[in-house]
Design a protein around this motif. Structure first.
Motif, PDB file in Angstrom:
ATOM      1  N   LYS A 120     -24.237  13.146  33.186  1.00 47.41           N
ATOM      2  CA  LYS A 120     -23.214  13.771  33.601  1.00 47.41           C
ATOM      3  C   LYS A 120     -22.970  15.072  32.823  1.00 47.41           C
ATOM      4  O   LYS A 120     -22.547  15.992  33.487  1.00 47.41           O
ATOM      5  CB  LYS A 120     -21.984  12.756  33.094  1.00 47.41           C
ATOM      6  CG  LYS A 120     -20.733  12.971  33.967  1.00 47.41           C
ATOM      7  CD  LYS A 120     -19.532  11.706  34.121  1.00 47.41           C
ATOM      8  CE  LYS A 120     -18.412  12.260  34.352  1.00 47.41           C
ATOM      9  NZ  LYS A 120     -17.224  11.244  34.231  1.00 47.41           N
ATOM     10  N   GLU A 121     -22.847  15.043  31.725  1.00 53.77           N
ATOM     11  CA  GLU A 121     -22.959  16.216  30.714  1.00 53.77           C
ATOM     12  C   GLU A 121     -23.866  17.197  31.089  1.00 53.77           C
ATOM     13  O   GLU A 121     -23.456  18.484  31.469  1.00 53.77           O
ATOM     14  CB  GLU A 121     -23.157  15.757  29.162  1.00 53.77           C
ATOM     15  CG  GLU A 121     -23.634  16.947  28.433  1.00 53.77           C
ATOM     16  CD  GLU A 121     -24.522  16.285  27.157  1.00 53.77           C
ATOM     17  OE1 GLU A 121     -25.215  17.027  26.742  1.00 53.77           O
ATOM     18  OE2 GLU A 121     -24.447  14.889  27.163  1.00 53.77           O
ATOM     19  N   ASP A 145     -25.201   6.092  41.989  1.00 52.12           N
ATOM     20  CA  ASP A 145     -23.768   6.020  41.305  1.00 52.12           C
ATOM     21  C   ASP A 145     -23.403   6.897  40.257  1.00 52.12           C
ATOM     22  O   ASP A 145     -22.488   7.493  40.123  1.00 52.12           O
ATOM     23  CB  ASP A 145     -23.226   4.583  40.943  1.00 52.12           C
ATOM     24  CG  ASP A 145     -23.200   3.626  42.013  1.00 52.12           C
ATOM     25  OD1 ASP A 145     -23.569   4.034  43.115  1.00 52.12           O
ATOM     26  OD2 ASP A 145     -23.372   2.309  41.533  1.00 52.12           O
ATOM     27  N   LEU A 146     -24.558   7.167  39.309  1.00 55.31           N
ATOM     28  CA  LEU A 146     -24.408   8.023  38.266  1.00 55.31           C
ATOM     29  C   LEU A 146     -24.519   9.237  38.828  1.00 55.31           C
ATOM     30  O   LEU A 146     -23.622  10.206  38.237  1.00 55.31           O
ATOM     31  CB  LEU A 146     -25.574   7.854  37.289  1.00 55.31           C
ATOM     32  CG  LEU A 146     -25.635   6.627  36.450  1.00 55.31           C
ATOM     33  CD1 LEU A 146     -26.972   6.412  35.642  1.00 55.31           C
ATOM     34  CD2 LEU A 146     -24.469   6.737  35.433  1.00 55.31           C
ATOM     35  N   LEU A 147     -25.069   9.803  39.748  1.00 54.65           N
ATOM     36  CA  LEU A 147     -24.948  11.051  40.138  1.00 54.65           C
ATOM     37  C   LEU A 147     -23.844  11.416  41.138  1.00 54.65           C
ATOM     38  O   LEU A 147     -23.394  12.592  41.022  1.00 54.65           O
ATOM     39  CB  LEU A 147     -26.116  11.054  41.321  1.00 54.65           C
ATOM     40  CG  LEU A 147     -27.493  11.157  40.725  1.00 54.65           C
ATOM     41  CD1 LEU A 147     -28.791  10.931  41.864  1.00 54.65           C
ATOM     42  CD2 LEU A 147     -27.933  12.710  40.096  1.00 54.65           C
ATOM     43  N   VAL A 148     -23.276  10.472  41.561  1.00 58.18           N
ATOM     44  CA  VAL A 148     -21.984  10.570  42.263  1.00 58.18           C
ATOM     45  C   VAL A 148     -20.923  10.808  41.167  1.00 58.18           C
ATOM     46  O   VAL A 148     -20.201  11.593  41.356  1.00 58.18           O
ATOM     47  CB  VAL A 148     -21.617   9.377  42.930  1.00 58.18           C
ATOM     48  CG1 VAL A 148     -20.151   9.496  43.371  1.00 58.18           C
ATOM     49  CG2 VAL A 148     -22.380   9.161  44.212  1.00 58.18           C
ATOM     50  N   GLU A 149     -21.051  10.248  40.200  1.00 59.54           N
ATOM     51  CA  GLU A 149     -19.995  10.391  39.030  1.00 59.54           C
ATOM     52  C   GLU A 149     -20.266  11.832  38.405  1.00 59.54           C
ATOM     53  O   GLU A 149     -19.278  12.398  37.838  1.00 59.54           O
ATOM     54  CB  GLU A 149     -20.236   9.414  37.793  1.00 59.54           C
ATOM     55  CG  GLU A 149     -19.096   8.895  37.095  1.00 59.54           C
ATOM     56  CD  GLU A 149     -19.497   7.820  35.975  1.00 59.54           C
ATOM     57  OE1 GLU A 149     -19.547   8.085  34.751  1.00 59.54           O
ATOM     58  OE2 GLU A 149     -20.289   6.937  36.415  1.00 59.54           O
ATOM     59  N   ALA A 150     -21.579  12.161  38.389  1.00 59.02           N
ATOM     60  CA  ALA A 150     -21.649  13.588  37.856  1.00 59.02           C
ATOM     61  C   ALA A 150     -21.521  14.582  38.831  1.00 59.02           C
ATOM     62  O   ALA A 150     -21.493  15.859  38.629  1.00 59.02           O
ATOM     63  CB  ALA A 150     -23.240  13.646  37.396  1.00 59.02           C
ATOM     64  N   GLU A 151     -21.030  14.136  39.959  1.00 63.32           N
ATOM     65  CA  GLU A 151     -20.559  15.330  41.118  1.00 63.32           C
ATOM     66  C   GLU A 151     -21.955  15.892  41.513  1.00 63.32           C
ATOM     67  O   GLU A 151     -21.684  17.246  42.010  1.00 63.32           O
ATOM     68  CB  GLU A 151     -19.507  16.090  40.574  1.00 63.32           C
ATOM     69  CG  GLU A 151     -18.137  15.330  40.640  1.00 63.32           C
ATOM     70  CD  GLU A 151     -16.977  16.231  40.139  1.00 63.32           C
ATOM     71  OE1 GLU A 151     -16.926  17.202  40.816  1.00 63.32           O
ATOM     72  OE2 GLU A 151     -16.397  15.941  39.018  1.00 63.32           O
ATOM     73  N   VAL A 152     -23.090  15.337  41.432  1.00 65.74           N
ATOM     74  CA  VAL A 152     -24.275  15.803  42.176  1.00 65.74           C
ATOM     75  C   VAL A 152     -24.158  15.753  43.540  1.00 65.74           C
ATOM     76  O   VAL A 152     -24.294  14.376  43.987  1.00 65.74           O
ATOM     77  CB  VAL A 152     -25.529  15.274  41.612  1.00 65.74           C
ATOM     78  CG1 VAL A 152     -26.508  15.925  42.211  1.00 65.74           C
ATOM     79  CG2 VAL A 152     -25.452  15.741  39.861  1.00 65.74           C
ATOM     80  N   LYS A 153     -23.945  16.368  44.621  1.00 61.89           N
ATOM     81  CA  LYS A 153     -23.580  16.170  46.005  1.00 61.89           C
ATOM     82  C   LYS A 153     -24.531  15.565  46.765  1.00 61.89           C
ATOM     83  O   LYS A 153     -24.555  14.969  47.781  1.00 61.89           O
ATOM     84  CB  LYS A 153     -22.823  17.422  46.570  1.00 61.89           C
ATOM     85  CG  LYS A 153     -21.615  17.859  46.007  1.00 61.89           C
ATOM     86  CD  LYS A 153     -20.554  16.893  46.307  1.00 61.89           C
ATOM     87  CE  LYS A 153     -19.175  17.716  45.656  1.00 61.89           C
ATOM     88  NZ  LYS A 153     -18.129  16.840  45.842  1.00 61.89           N
ATOM     89  N   GLY A 154     -25.884  15.976  46.406  1.00 63.76           N
ATOM     90  CA  GLY A 154     -26.961  15.884  47.152  1.00 63.76           C
ATOM     91  C   GLY A 154     -28.190  14.897  46.411  1.00 63.76           C
ATOM     92  O   GLY A 154     -28.349  15.184  45.462  1.00 63.76           O
ATOM     93  N   ILE A 155     -28.581  13.887  47.298  1.00 62.53           N
ATOM     94  CA  ILE A 155     -29.427  13.064  46.810  1.00 62.53           C
ATOM     95  C   ILE A 155     -30.687  12.842  47.797  1.00 62.53           C
ATOM     96  O   ILE A 155     -30.534  12.728  48.771  1.00 62.53           O
ATOM     97  CB  ILE A 155     -28.873  11.596  46.505  1.00 62.53           C
ATOM     98  CG1 ILE A 155     -28.020  11.526  45.617  1.00 62.53           C
ATOM     99  CG2 ILE A 155     -30.053  10.628  46.279  1.00 62.53           C
ATOM    100  CD1 ILE A 155     -27.270  10.331  45.476  1.00 62.53           C
ATOM    101  N   VAL A 165     -23.381   6.202  49.264  1.00 65.14           N
ATOM    102  CA  VAL A 165     -22.258   7.089  48.483  1.00 65.14           C
ATOM    103  C   VAL A 165     -21.209   7.362  49.258  1.00 65.14           C
ATOM    104  O   VAL A 165     -21.210   7.125  50.446  1.00 65.14           O
ATOM    105  CB  VAL A 165     -23.266   8.408  48.160  1.00 65.14           C
ATOM    106  CG1 VAL A 165     -24.510   8.290  47.291  1.00 65.14           C
ATOM    107  CG2 VAL A 165     -23.577   9.115  49.732  1.00 65.14           C
ATOM    108  N   PRO A 166     -20.317   7.884  48.470  1.00 65.63           N
ATOM    109  CA  PRO A 166     -18.895   8.065  49.268  1.00 65.63           C
ATOM    110  C   PRO A 166     -18.951   9.489  49.870  1.00 65.63           C
ATOM    111  O   PRO A 166     -20.149  10.306  50.052  1.00 65.63           O
ATOM    112  CB  PRO A 166     -17.998   8.377  47.920  1.00 65.63           C
ATOM    113  CG  PRO A 166     -18.866   8.018  46.596  1.00 65.63           C
ATOM    114  CD  PRO A 166     -20.187   8.238  46.966  1.00 65.63           C
TER     115      PRO A 166
END
Lengths: 189, 189
Positions: A120-121, A145-155, A165-166
């Motif tokens: 995230k950081e 889920d971690l990527l979403v929490e870190a606001e990484v928009k693309g996976i 993902v949301p």
């Protein structure tokens, strides 16, 4: 075509390379604006730049790799990403010390492998926009889920497991071993 | 699930993992025979073996890699192929001496890299059934033609260019940089 020094291309030539018809090529391009000159075709260099701009490839995309196992190492060693404006600026694993040796053998200038709990950081700090999931399939959703929490928009998900993902986030799958299984199935039947 | 020691799985659990509905799971499996016990579910180990048999994964598939550049090297270093019963038994390039150094750095026991003009002879000798195309896109069709000539029935094409093969041959595409471009497009719009 640009590498070969070709200056002009017709919609028929483009259609032929893409295995669609010329009308489709013209229609698809027209969707994004006016390109090409009637009776002449498209200037290769200009069209390439226009397509890059349309596709969002005229900027550098900063990516994070999650999972530095077998597949992750292979992805880290894939230098063409950079040629295509994709740059892996961070790599994460649950056990960084274990994988770092393997990485540095492969790469001249190794990407630092960090513990997954720093994602995230680091994602914020390094402005990461795309996450590559290369973990075992059982971990894929947790990483998403971690990527979403870190606001990484693309996976880009290489782990053969469906993840959700949301809204506002995008996942694309690259399950090449699944595609290989599919090929094997077709060959054996 | 087998690795986790789970013995039995219901169609609902399978459906959940695959993101389809339970009726679809039962219907798909029923297409291939009778599996599972009503009210109990499926025995994980048996189902796994049955699915492997159905998919043609209960045998070793011998593969050839064509193009030992950046991507090809990454594929050669991907050890999970073997775990999945896929075995790269030969690698080809137009310039083997140039790539061999790079390979042997990466692999404990390197696959010998041969000149592309030996593909027909070696494919027959080593009973190769699947070809992995990892050349630049401009060479993909030419390589596909060589594979067809060598009677390699299945092709997994990593080079982002459409290729055609005659009836009786199968091509599956893995254009992961194209998928990445698609992701970038969705993120920038």
């Amino acid at each position: 075509m640009e590498e070969k020094g070709e200056k002009v291309v017709s919609s028929a030539q483009l259609a032929n390379k893409c295995m669609v018809n010329a009308a489709q090529v013209r229609k698809d391009l027209a969707y994004f604006g006016e390109f090409g000159i009637r009776g002449v075709g498209y200037f290769v260099k200009d069209l390439l730049n226009d397509i890059k701009r349309i596709l969002g490839l005229n900027k550098e995309w900063k990516m994070a790799l999650i999972g530095v196992g077998n597949l992750g190492s292979a992805l880290l060693s894939y230098k063409d990403f950079l040629k295509l404006n994709y740059n892996i600026v961070a790599a994460f694993d649950i056990d960084p010390p274990k994988v770092i040796g393997r990485i540095s053998e492969k790469l001249g200038k190794p990407v630092e492998v960090l513990h997954i709990n720093r994602i995230k950081e680091v994602a914020k700090e390094r402005k990461i926009e795309i996450g590559l999931i290369a973990t075992p399939p059982s971990e894929a959703q947790r990483v998403a889920d971690l990527l979403v929490e870190a606001e990484v928009k693309g996976i880009l998900n290489f782990a053969p497991a469906q993840v959700t993902v949301p809204e506002g986030y995008v996942v694309k799958d690259v399950f090449f071993t699944t595609i290989l299984d599919n090929l094997a199935y077709l060959l054996s039947n």
